[in-house]
Every structure is written in structure tokens, then in C-alpha cells.
Enzyme design. Structure first.
Site, short mmCIF file in Angstrom:
data_model
loop_
_atom_site.label_atom_id
_atom_site.label_comp_id
_atom_site.label_asym_id
_atom_site.label_seq_id
_atom_site.Cartn_x
_atom_site.Cartn_y
_atom_site.Cartn_z
N CYS A 385 0.83 -1.20 0.00
CA CYS A 385 0.00 0.00 0.00
C CYS A 385 0.87 1.26 0.00
CB CYS A 385 -0.98 -0.04 1.18
SG CYS A 385 -2.35 1.13 0.99
N HIS A 511 -3.50 -5.12 -0.01
CA HIS A 511 -3.04 -5.68 1.27
C HIS A 511 -3.10 -7.21 1.23
CE1 HIS A 511 -2.94 -2.00 3.86
NE2 HIS A 511 -3.70 -1.55 2.88
N GLU A 513 -1.73 -9.32 3.12
CA GLU A 513 -1.71 -9.92 4.47
C GLU A 513 -3.10 -10.27 4.97
OE1 GLU A 513 -1.75 -5.38 5.31
OE2 GLU A 513 -1.08 -6.77 3.74
#
Length: 535
Positions: A385, A511, A513
Site C-alpha cells: 500500500c 493488502h 496480508e
């Protein structure tokens, strides 16, 4: 199981906050899922913010984003990582959302002139929110109530649970109460009194705890366990020990050894012929606890003093590392401390660097120096990001020669706005829930590192950002070797950049994750860990 037979489990906490209700709820969800039940978990947060999207991470840790674009409590990340199933906006409810809905109904005249009160109007709305997930035909809905019993903010939720237990009837709901057994070193004993008081306070609200889960540093002696059962009105088998463990991923097995899932199923009058099969989970844990290699990754960010701010990234490294039988040690580096004079010493010996997401201009120049250092010294770098945007700014300044290149987030009058405000954001005034949020498609360029990593041309990843790569500069970047290898198929927005010829220099606007779980580690984190191993 039909919709009307959905069973409800309420998880409350006492004595102190941050006891791990989220981990206990997620662990129970995993155990029940492994017994063949369709389970989901929701979180009720007592704060008046509509969501944690506008909260500083130091206040509440990471803001987790769901597939459908809800900004939620970080516990939803635990739910997804344990259950290997997506949550949604219905899985996180705040007091702010409850009151907002009730007030909007009152303004429309939906209450037909009645006086709007906490009981029944607020509690009815909480009930509606709790039950809304039952439309998806779940067998069991676990509802974690934030805060501790006795908090003024939590009272409407506790009262709602009391009403629901009565309305749902026998064996259709239960309450698990999580408490702390403090250890007094001077006398060498665990004290049960705080838990007794906590359960009593719950009883004063009209709720009997069905199961007691006790957080403790030491094993609970038999006499202490019997005392808890007697004074807290629960069967002896329903006093569950939750000892401090080396990793949160041990908790499901620790609870299973005490027949936690059997106790819960008995309380709900549910039967399952299927034994809890945690074979894959145990395999993950074995690899996680017995790595064959070790690497160190510098996580460069601005919220590193509270590691919960980047909890999904830390957990994604654990998932990828275990899969590759590699321990990933994280060196937490505050970007505001990085200067040209100390960067070499600060990042000395790391095998890779991750530039973390974030907002605001604090610590930005330290991140730019980090991207330059990784690019020039061929150190594997993953930018997430804001991390991708930092890599863009650094390349524009030091390779393209645009010395004053910047993001419009940090300098609205920059001469070279290589990162600019998204078109649909230009007239947005309100901050909450107005960014690009949730899952968006991304098309990967054939032959790129990313297309090899994902093994696919089209992917979907979650977003949380307001600014974007300025495509006016794309030609300059690609002429000089920094390639846009991921773009949104509808808008053409640049989603990913990578530098061919570098061991691993990848920036992504999304993102990754958020989608990493124990069962399915994220391929991008696995590829990054592999690159760090080679380093």
C-alpha cells in the site's frame, strides 16, 4: 440444520481487558468446524465510533478489512486465520452503528411517535444484528462481546444477551465467561476471588455463565478448580484452563485436551459423530515450532511500538515461514529514526525489508531512504500500500531525476505528483468508510514475477487506500525499468510494480496480508520469504 435451529454462543470477559477473547473464540470456532459444524464468529464492540477506520492504530491496533469492504476490529483477522473463511460487515458491530441505525429509524418516524429508549429499541437492534448471520444458515454463531463485564459501555450488550437467552429457549444459547486468575508470587498461589466477583457481576445482570475459561500463568490446582466451580455455579468439567503458551496457535489443541468442544456441544444439546481432526493444524504448528532455517526481515513503519498495528503482516510471515520451515524474525524499525547516516547500521544483516502501510507524513523520508537502500543494495523488498507508493516516490527522485517528486498526500503542491488522489476521492469530505475498500480485481502481466507467484493472470485482493499511482508518469517509469505488472481491469489503475533484474523488488497497492490464513499462506509472502532465504 434449518435456519431456526441456529445455536448461539456468547463470549464475555471479566477482571481485565485484553485477555484473549478473540483467540478463545477463534479456537472454539476451529474446534467446532473440525467437528463438522458450519460456524461463524462476530464481534460486538462497545465504542461509539462507527468502525475503527478513523482510529489511530495506537488506540485499537490494526484496522482489518473484509472482502466486502468493512473496516473492522483486528479480531476478525484472527477469526479468518483460524476458520479459513471470510467474514463480512455483519461480523463486526459497534455501538456507533447500533445508535446510528436507531436514530435514522427515529428520524424517519419508524417508531410511530414512541419514546426511543435503550430498552427495547437499542437492545432490539443489537438482537437484530446478532441474528442477521443466521440467514446464511450457520449451525453455530459465536458472538464475542468487547470490553469487560461491568463497563458502562457494555451494559446494553449484556442486557441483550440476557433477553436472547430467555427468548431462544433452553439449549439454544450459552455464555462462556473469560476471566483472569492472577498469580501472587509472594504467596505462590493463584487467586480465584477476582473471577468470583466477575461471575457475580454477570449474575447481577441476570446471566449465568455456562462455562468459565480462566487465563492463567500456571496450571490451576484441583482445589482451585473445584472452588471456582462451586462459587461460580458451573460444573467442574466446565472450568477450562487457558494457560499462557508460546504461541496463540497452540490454544486450540490446549483447549481440545480439556474437551472444550465436547463441553460446548453438550451445553447446546448438539451431537457430532465426527472427531475434531486438527491434523493439518498440528502439521503447521510442528513446522512453525521446528524451523530448519532462520531469516530476519526489517518491518519499517511508523507504528512499530505497538506491534498489533501490523498484526496481519506478522501473522502472514508466520504462515509463510511455517510452510517453508523457516523462522521469520521481525526487526521492528521506526521509519522516523532512519537517516542517511544510520541506515546502514539500522538495516545491517537483514535478509529482507518490508515497508509497511500507513497514513500521514510522519516518518516518510525514512521510508524513502529505505526503498533506495534496498534497491541499490539488491536487498529483497516488499512494499504494501503506502509501501508501494514510497517505492514510486524514491524511483522518481533518484532514477528519473524528479528531485521533488512526492505524493499529494504529503505535498499538495508538489511539482511531480507521482502519487495522486484517486478521481472518485476528489470531492470526498468525510473520512470514515470513504476510501477504496474491500476486494478489487487485478490483472497480472504475463511473464511477470507476480504472475509466476500467483500462478494466475487474474486475482482479487483487498484494498484500503485513497491515493494512487499517477498513470501520467507510467511511461517514464517503464522506460527506466520499473514495470507496472498489475492493473485494475476496469479502471486501468496501477496495482503492482516490480523491478526486473533485482532479486525481489515488488510493490503492491493492495493488502495481501489480509488473505493469509494458517491453511492457505499467502503466495506473495511465501515468495518474499524464499527471496530472503536466498539473500
Amino acid at each position: 440444520m434449518s435456519k431456526k435451529n441456529t445455536k448461539y454462543i456468547f463470549v464475555t470477559g471479566g477482571v481485565t481487558s485484553s485477555l484473549g477473547k478473540g483467540i478463545v473464540s477463534a479456537s472454539l470456532g476451529l474446534l467446532l468446524k473440525s467437528r463438522g459444524f458450519n460456524v461463524t464468529i462476530q464481534k460486538l464492540d462497545p465504542y461509539i465510533n462507527i468502525d475503527p477506520g478513523t482510529l489511530n492504530p495506537y488506540e485499537h491496533g490494526e484496522c482489518y478489512v473484509t472482502e466486502d469492504g468493512a473496516e473492522t476490529d483486528l479480531d476478525l483477522g484472527h477469526y479468518e486465520r483460524y476458520l479459513d473463511a471470510p467474514t463480512s460487515q455483519n461480523n463486526n458491530v459497534t455501538t456507533g452503528k447500533i445508535y446510528q441505525t436507531v436514530i435514522e429509524k427515529e428520524r424517519k418516524g419508524d417508531f410511530l411517535g414512541k419514546t426511543v429508549q435503550v430498552i427495547p429499541h437499542i437492545t432490539n437492534e443489537i438482537k437484530r444484528r446478532i441474528k442477521i448471520l443466521s440467514k446464511q444458515n450457520y449451525d453455530i454463531i459465536i458472538t464475542e462481546i468487547g470490553g469487560t463485564v461491568g463497563d458502562i459501555e457494555s451494559l446494553p450488550y449484556i442486557e441483550t444477551v440476557r433477553q436472547l437467552k430467555w427468548e431462544l429457549g433452553e439449549n439454544n444459547s450459552m455464555v462462556i465467561h473469560l476471566t483472569l486468575l492472577p498469580y501472587l508470587a509472594s504467596s505462590g498461589e493463584l487467586k480465584t476471588k477476582p473471577s468470583q466477583h466477575s461471575v457475580r457481576q454477570l449474575m447481577e445482570s441476570g446471566i449465568m455463565a455456562d462455562v468459565l475459561v480462566c487465563r492463567t500463568e500456571h496450571k490451576i490446582p484441583k482445589e482451585q478448580r473445584a472452588k471456582l466451580a462451586q462459587f461460580c455455579n458451573v460444573p467442574l468439567d466446565n472450568v477450562i484452563e487457558c494457560k499462557d503458551l508460546d504461541t496463540i496457535y497452540e490454544v486450540p489443541m490446549y483447549l481440545q485436551k480439556q474437551n472444550f468442544d465436547d463441553v460446548v456441544l453438550k451445553e447446546l444439546d448438539l451431537k457430532s459423530d465426527k472427531e475434531a481432526d486438527l491434523k493439518d493444524w498440528k502439521s503447521f504448528l510442528k513446522k512453525f515450532q521446528n524451523p530448519k532455517k532462520t531469516i530476519e526481515v526489517a518491518l519499517v513503519g511508523k507504528y512499530v511500538s505497538l506491534q498489533d498495528s501490523y498484526i496481519s503482516i506478522a501473522e502472514a510471515f508466520k504462515h509463510a515461514g511455517a510452510d517453508l520451515e523457516t523462522e521469520v524474525k521481525i526487526r521492528w524499525v521506526y521509519s522516523g529514526d532512519i537517516t542517511e547516516d544510520n541506515i546502514k547500521e539500522t538495516l545491517k544483516g537483514v535478509d529482507g525489508i518490508l515497508i509497511a502501510p500507513g497514513f500521514g507524513d510522519r516518518g516518510i523520508e525514512g521510508k524513502v531512504l529505505t526503498a533506495k537502500y534496498a534497491r541499490e543494495n539488491k536487498i529483497p523488498l516488499l512494499g504494501i500500500c503506502l509501501g508501494m507508493q514510497i517505492m514510486t516516490i524514491e524511483f522518481a527522485r533518484n532514477v528519473l531525476g524528479y528531485a521533488k517528486a512526492n505524493s499529494m498526500e504529503f505535498d499538495t503542491s508538489t511539482e511531480y505528483p507521482v502519487i495522486s488522489l484517486m478521481e472518485e476521492q476528489k470531492n470526498v469530505v468525510e473520512k470514515g468508510g470513504t476510501m477504496r475498500l474491500g476486494a478489487w480485481k487485478c490483472s497480472l502481466k504475463n511473464g511477470s514475477k507476480l504472475s509466476d507467484i500467483y500462478g494466475a493472470k487474474n486475482i482479487s485482493e483487498r484494498h484500503r487506500h485513497r491515493y494512487e499511482f499517477n498513470s501520467d508518469y507510467l511511461l517514464d517509469f517503464e522506460k527506466n525499468g520499473f514495470m507496472a505488472t498489475g492493473t485494475n481491469p476496469e479502471t486501468g489503475l496501477v496495482e503492482a510494480l516490480e523491478l526486473p533484474g533485482h532479486p525481489f523488488y515488488v510493490g503492491v497497492q493492495y493488502h495481501p496480508e489480509y488473505k493469509s490464513t494458517v491453511a492457505t499462506p499467502h503466495p506473495l509472502f511465501k515468495a518474499f520469504v524464499k527471496a530472503c532465504e536466498k539473500k
